[in-house]
Motif scaffolding. Sequence first.
Motif, short mmCIF file in Angstrom:
data_model
loop_
_atom_site.label_atom_id
_atom_site.label_comp_id
_atom_site.label_asym_id
_atom_site.label_seq_id
_atom_site.Cartn_x
_atom_site.Cartn_y
_atom_site.Cartn_z
N UNK A 2 42.13 -9.72 30.93
CA UNK A 2 40.81 -10.84 30.32
C UNK A 2 40.22 -10.03 29.68
N UNK A 3 39.68 -8.81 29.80
CA UNK A 3 38.87 -8.16 28.94
C UNK A 3 39.36 -7.62 27.65
N UNK A 4 40.56 -7.36 27.57
CA UNK A 4 41.32 -7.24 26.34
C UNK A 4 41.36 -8.29 25.65
N UNK A 5 41.64 -9.44 26.10
CA UNK A 5 41.72 -10.71 25.48
C UNK A 5 40.52 -11.12 24.81
N UNK A 6 39.33 -11.01 25.66
CA UNK A 6 38.01 -11.23 25.31
C UNK A 6 37.42 -10.08 24.09
N UNK A 7 38.35 -9.18 23.72
CA UNK A 7 38.02 -8.11 22.67
C UNK A 7 36.53 -7.28 23.15
N UNK A 8 36.57 -6.87 24.49
CA UNK A 8 35.58 -6.13 25.05
C UNK A 8 35.81 -4.85 24.20
N UNK A 9 34.55 -4.37 23.97
CA UNK A 9 34.45 -3.00 23.07
C UNK A 9 35.06 -1.87 23.82
N UNK A 10 36.15 -1.67 24.48
CA UNK A 10 36.70 -0.42 25.12
C UNK A 10 36.79 0.44 24.71
N UNK A 11 36.77 1.61 25.28
CA UNK A 11 37.16 3.11 24.82
C UNK A 11 38.36 3.91 25.03
N UNK A 12 38.80 3.35 26.27
CA UNK A 12 39.85 4.02 26.98
C UNK A 12 40.58 3.00 27.94
N UNK A 13 41.80 3.25 27.86
CA UNK A 13 42.58 2.60 28.95
C UNK A 13 43.21 3.50 29.91
N UNK A 14 43.15 3.30 31.01
CA UNK A 14 43.69 4.56 31.94
C UNK A 14 44.89 3.81 32.84
N UNK A 15 45.94 4.39 32.84
CA UNK A 15 47.20 4.04 33.83
C UNK A 15 47.43 5.11 34.60
N UNK A 16 47.68 4.93 35.92
CA UNK A 16 47.98 5.78 36.78
C UNK A 16 49.48 6.21 36.77
N UNK A 17 49.57 7.64 36.84
CA UNK A 17 51.18 8.05 36.56
C UNK A 17 51.99 7.38 37.91
N UNK A 18 53.22 7.15 37.53
CA UNK A 18 54.14 6.54 38.42
C UNK A 18 53.92 5.04 38.93
N UNK A 19 52.75 4.38 38.25
CA UNK A 19 52.61 3.13 38.43
C UNK A 19 53.74 2.12 38.27
N UNK A 20 54.00 1.16 39.22
CA UNK A 20 55.22 0.25 38.95
C UNK A 20 55.02 -0.72 37.78
N UNK A 21 55.75 -0.61 36.78
CA UNK A 21 55.50 -1.56 35.79
C UNK A 21 55.84 -3.06 35.97
N UNK A 22 55.05 -3.95 35.47
CA UNK A 22 55.54 -5.16 35.53
C UNK A 22 54.95 -5.95 34.06
N UNK A 23 55.06 -7.32 33.87
CA UNK A 23 54.58 -7.75 32.54
C UNK A 23 53.10 -8.02 32.53
N UNK A 24 52.33 -7.78 33.59
CA UNK A 24 50.86 -7.48 33.23
C UNK A 24 50.51 -6.13 32.92
#
Length: 313
Positions: A79-101
């Motif tokens: 939702x934040x990414x769609x709202x174009x929030x001025x983010x500086x970094x996206x963190x993804x945990x290693x080994x997290x199961x991938x899905x469409x979201x």
Amino acid sequence: MAGNDFRPGRRKKNKKGATKGSGGKNRRSLAGKGPTPKAEDRPYHAAYKRKVERERRNSGRHTREKNNELVVGRNPVIECLHAKVPATQLYVVQGTGHDDRLSEAVTLAHSRSIPVSEIPRQEMDRMTGNGLHQGIGLDMPPFRYTEVHDLIAQAADTPGPGMVVLLDNITDPRNLGAVIRSVAAFGGDGVVIPERRSASVTAVAWRTSAGTAARLPVARATNLTRTVKEFQQNGYQVVGLDSGGTATLDTYSAAETPVLIVVGSEGKGISRLVRENCDVIMSIPMAEWVESLNASVAAGVVLSEFARQRRVN
């Protein structure tokens, strides 16, 4: 005995001061060695070993600004990414199961040139304080607020009379985000909120505003009463929304006059001093059995009517 003064091995009594020809050796030995180093700076001390180990562990950690906000959870991040929030970094945990979201979040981040970092799970747990992050987090900097006088100046440079909303006693960031969205939708010039005891523009407000917070000025005021008077000095009519007002929405006209709309909370309403300094107290006609409207809904109704008046004028 006098004869003992000449016995073998006798030590002579030295005179006061340094021994002649010593080069000041005794004087240097009396000089101080400076303050005692801290325990963590002494290599032989256990505190030093703990410091070294701590620095080693921290060397691989991702550091964040203290005032930044970390939005966690797959749906909130998207939702934040769609709202174009001025983010500086996206963190993804290693080994997290991938899905469409998760894939959508990474794709959106890449499309906006937001860096994506994979980090260990224990690192994300440390950053969030718990494990309820669903393996993803979005780092966003603090919102940049506008000064009240700058907001007034910007409104004066736009065509047509100014229209600004001042929020009093609004503590729900979703209400704040909804008001920001309504002000933007109906051609308003900005929103004013108090510095204390008020909702601020957090990730929740960003999402609710659907990205309009990036384009609409939001100012913070230290004293709402002084702020109301400042708007009045710049030609604004101050309209407070409250039940039982002397005017109603269907009789009041804001077609030609700059207007500051003061909205209070559904429970507390407008503060006493702010109310006393309003030029008009206006109510919204509605069914008798309905006690009141949500603050953001009330603001949207008034903004819509004032925008209609200005279009037909």
